[in-house]
Write a protein that holds these residues in place. Structure first.
Motif, PDB file in Angstrom:
ATOM      1  N   GLY A 108      14.086   9.559  11.949  1.00 23.63           N
ATOM      2  CA  GLY A 108      12.726  10.077  12.054  1.00 23.63           C
ATOM      3  C   GLY A 108      12.396  11.129  11.015  1.00 23.63           C
ATOM      4  N   LYS A 109      13.369  11.976  10.675  1.00 21.73           N
ATOM      5  CA  LYS A 109      13.103  13.025   9.693  1.00 21.73           C
ATOM      6  C   LYS A 109      12.805  12.442   8.321  1.00 21.73           C
ATOM      7  CE  LYS A 109      18.009  13.829   8.621  1.00 21.73           C
ATOM      8  NZ  LYS A 109      19.086  14.851   8.577  1.00 21.73           N
ATOM      9  N   TYR A 110      13.432  11.299   7.996  1.00 18.20           N
ATOM     10  CA  TYR A 110      13.156  10.653   6.715  1.00 18.20           C
ATOM     11  C   TYR A 110      11.750  10.056   6.702  1.00 18.20           C
ATOM     12  CZ  TYR A 110      18.192  11.054   6.089  1.00 18.20           C
ATOM     13  OH  TYR A 110      19.470  11.538   5.985  1.00 18.20           O
ATOM     14  N   LEU A 162       6.357  10.470   4.326  1.00 17.48           N
ATOM     15  CA  LEU A 162       4.903  10.611   4.419  1.00 17.48           C
ATOM     16  C   LEU A 162       4.413  11.828   3.653  1.00 17.48           C
ATOM     17  CD1 LEU A 162       4.252   9.725   8.170  1.00 17.48           C
ATOM     18  CD2 LEU A 162       3.802   8.307   6.182  1.00 17.48           C
ATOM     19  N   THR A 163       5.117  12.928   3.821  1.00 20.52           N
ATOM     20  CA  THR A 163       4.684  14.165   3.149  1.00 20.52           C
ATOM     21  C   THR A 163       4.968  14.116   1.657  1.00 20.52           C
ATOM     22  OG1 THR A 163       6.813  15.192   3.684  1.00 20.52           O
ATOM     23  CG2 THR A 163       4.999  15.561   5.220  1.00 20.52           C
ATOM     24  N   LEU A 198      13.889   6.678  -2.123  1.00 24.48           N
ATOM     25  CA  LEU A 198      14.497   6.716  -0.797  1.00 24.48           C
ATOM     26  C   LEU A 198      13.512   7.120   0.301  1.00 24.48           C
ATOM     27  CD1 LEU A 198      16.916   6.461   1.074  1.00 24.48           C
ATOM     28  CD2 LEU A 198      17.542   8.825   0.486  1.00 24.48           C
ATOM     29  N   PRO A 199      12.701   8.172   0.119  1.00 22.01           N
ATOM     30  CA  PRO A 199      11.778   8.547   1.214  1.00 22.01           C
ATOM     31  C   PRO A 199      10.807   7.437   1.588  1.00 22.01           C
ATOM     32  CG  PRO A 199      11.951  10.323  -0.385  1.00 22.01           C
ATOM     33  CD  PRO A 199      12.639   9.143  -0.993  1.00 22.01           C
ATOM     34  N   ILE A 200      10.209   6.783   0.600  1.00 14.37           N
ATOM     35  CA  ILE A 200       9.227   5.747   0.914  1.00 14.37           C
ATOM     36  C   ILE A 200       9.903   4.484   1.437  1.00 14.37           C
ATOM     37  CG2 ILE A 200       9.157   4.829  -1.427  1.00 14.37           C
ATOM     38  CD1 ILE A 200       6.277   5.134   1.118  1.00 14.37           C
ATOM     39  N   PHE A 201      11.132   4.214   1.018  1.00 16.54           N
ATOM     40  CA  PHE A 201      11.865   3.097   1.601  1.00 16.54           C
ATOM     41  C   PHE A 201      12.098   3.331   3.094  1.00 16.54           C
ATOM     42  CE2 PHE A 201      12.953   1.210  -2.513  1.00 16.54           C
ATOM     43  CZ  PHE A 201      13.044  -0.122  -2.173  1.00 16.54           C
ATOM     44  N   MET A 248       0.828  -1.203   0.000  1.00 14.97           N
ATOM     45  CA  MET A 248       0.000   0.000   0.000  1.00 14.97           C
ATOM     46  C   MET A 248       0.863   1.254   0.000  1.00 14.97           C
ATOM     47  SD  MET A 248      -2.736   1.351   2.861  1.00 14.97           S
ATOM     48  CE  MET A 248      -1.430   1.575   4.079  1.00 14.97           C
ATOM     49  N   PHE A 249       1.882   1.296   0.864  1.00 15.02           N
ATOM     50  CA  PHE A 249       2.737   2.472   0.941  1.00 15.02           C
ATOM     51  C   PHE A 249       3.422   2.742  -0.401  1.00 15.02           C
ATOM     52  CE2 PHE A 249       3.432   1.648   5.742  1.00 15.02           C
ATOM     53  CZ  PHE A 249       2.257   2.323   6.039  1.00 15.02           C
ATOM     54  N   PHE A 250       4.025   1.697  -0.980  1.00 20.49           N
ATOM     55  CA  PHE A 250       4.767   1.888  -2.224  1.00 20.49           C
ATOM     56  C   PHE A 250       3.834   2.211  -3.392  1.00 20.49           C
ATOM     57  CE2 PHE A 250       8.301  -0.301  -0.069  1.00 20.49           C
ATOM     58  CZ  PHE A 250       9.344   0.514  -0.471  1.00 20.49           C
ATOM     59  N   ARG A 251       2.713   1.535  -3.487  1.00 23.92           N
ATOM     60  CA  ARG A 251       1.793   1.800  -4.580  1.00 23.92           C
ATOM     61  C   ARG A 251       1.304   3.247  -4.532  1.00 23.92           C
ATOM     62  NH1 ARG A 251      -3.696   3.568  -5.331  1.00 23.92           N
ATOM     63  NH2 ARG A 251      -4.421   2.746  -7.334  1.00 23.92           N
ATOM     64  N   ASN A 252       0.905   3.727  -3.344  1.00 26.19           N
ATOM     65  CA  ASN A 252       0.405   5.096  -3.229  1.00 26.19           C
ATOM     66  C   ASN A 252       1.505   6.129  -3.460  1.00 26.19           C
ATOM     67  OD1 ASN A 252      -2.121   4.127  -2.690  1.00 26.19           O
ATOM     68  ND2 ASN A 252      -2.015   4.436  -0.489  1.00 26.19           N
TER      69      ASN A 252
END
Length: 283
Positions: free
Chosen positions: A269-271, A276-277, A198-201, A161-165
């Protein structure tokens, strides 16, 4: 002036909220550093008068978790051996699944994605019996490998779900241009999709690490005596008494069990927020 006062009020409110959430951690750390006599005679909120790491040493290598008095160390490393492959496999497979569902759609892909989303909301308790039977059939019951398999299967719905979106926000033109240039499935993924990921990973790695490391139910149900994770050992340690309740050891053990997730959020945490954003929960 009004703007400055409003900003000051917001900062003050945020500081109070931070103190409120950090207060239990302070109590745990302070208690873990106190000798047992000081805990019984002193104030719960007072700083340690004679700070000692004896409780930490005992929680790590000498506390009793039931009949076994080897501390949390063996179970901590069980969790490491379980978490690392489970996080890596579920994240990589989820990335490929998300890539397929976002840019290589096929007949029924939306139905498949909806079915995976349903999997995100299935309670743990529902899958215990069928998963136990499956692990028994493939001879993985009560093993670390079996726990890895369970967490990979359960985590795939979330990582997909995370990667698809996230990947649906990647312009379709980039993928089409790569196809026109002759790039296949994996070459397009490696040259176009992966450098943007990288962000979503980081989101998926942190999410999966937290969920798997803190899991208790799967660990106590599917973990054998030699494969139980640190959460199960912590529960056994807190509920094991040899005559004197050692609150300092209990607090030290709880902090030891939580340290990897705390360290992960402090470092990365910042990543997580950036991922998310950047679209990890859009779509």
């Amino acid at each position: 002036m009004a703007t400055k006062l409003a900003r000051l009020a917001i900062y003050l409110l945020l500081a109070l909220c931070a103190l409120y959430y950090l207060f239990p951690l302070y109590v745990m750390v302070a208690t873990s550093l106190k000798p047992l006599d000081e805990i019984r005679d002193g104030n719960l909120l007072a700083l340690p008068q004679a700070a000692t790491l004896g409780a930490w040493a005992k929680a790590w290598s000498g506390a009793c978790t039931g009949s076994d008095c080897t501390g949390l160390a063996p179970y901590f490393w069980n969790s490491v051996r379980m978490v690392v492959p489970a996080v890596v496999v579920s994240t990589i497979v989820g990335s490929l699944n998300g890539y397929v569902l976002a840019h290589w759609r096929f007949r029924g892909s939306e139905i498949l994605f909806t079915a995976l989303m349903v999997g995100c909301f299935i309670p743990f308790q529902v899958v215990i019996l069928p998963m136990a039977r499956l692990l028994g059939m493939v001879d993985l019951a009560s093993t670390t490998t079996g726990l890895v398999f369970v967490h990979v299967v359960y985590g795939l719905a979330f990582t997909t779900m995370f990667f698809r979106n996230y990947y649906v926000t990647v312009p379709e033109e980039l993928v089409k241009a790569a196809r026109i240039d002759g790039a296949g499935f994996f070459l397009t993924y490696r040259r176009i999709i992966l450098p943007l990921s990288l962000p979503i990973f980081m989101v998926c790695l942190i999410w999966q690490f937290t969920q798997i490391w803190n899991d208790f139910l799967f660990g106590v149900v599917f973990g054998g005596a030699d494969a139980q994770p640190v959460t199960v050992a912590l529960n056994n340690l807190v509920n094991t008494s040899t005559g004197v309740k050692e609150y300092n050891v209990d607090m030290a053990a709880a902090i030891i069990a939580a340290l990897p997730t705390i360290a992960l959020y402090v470092v990365a945490g910042k990543y997580f927020v950036r991922g998310l954003t950047a679209g990890a929960v859009k779509g």
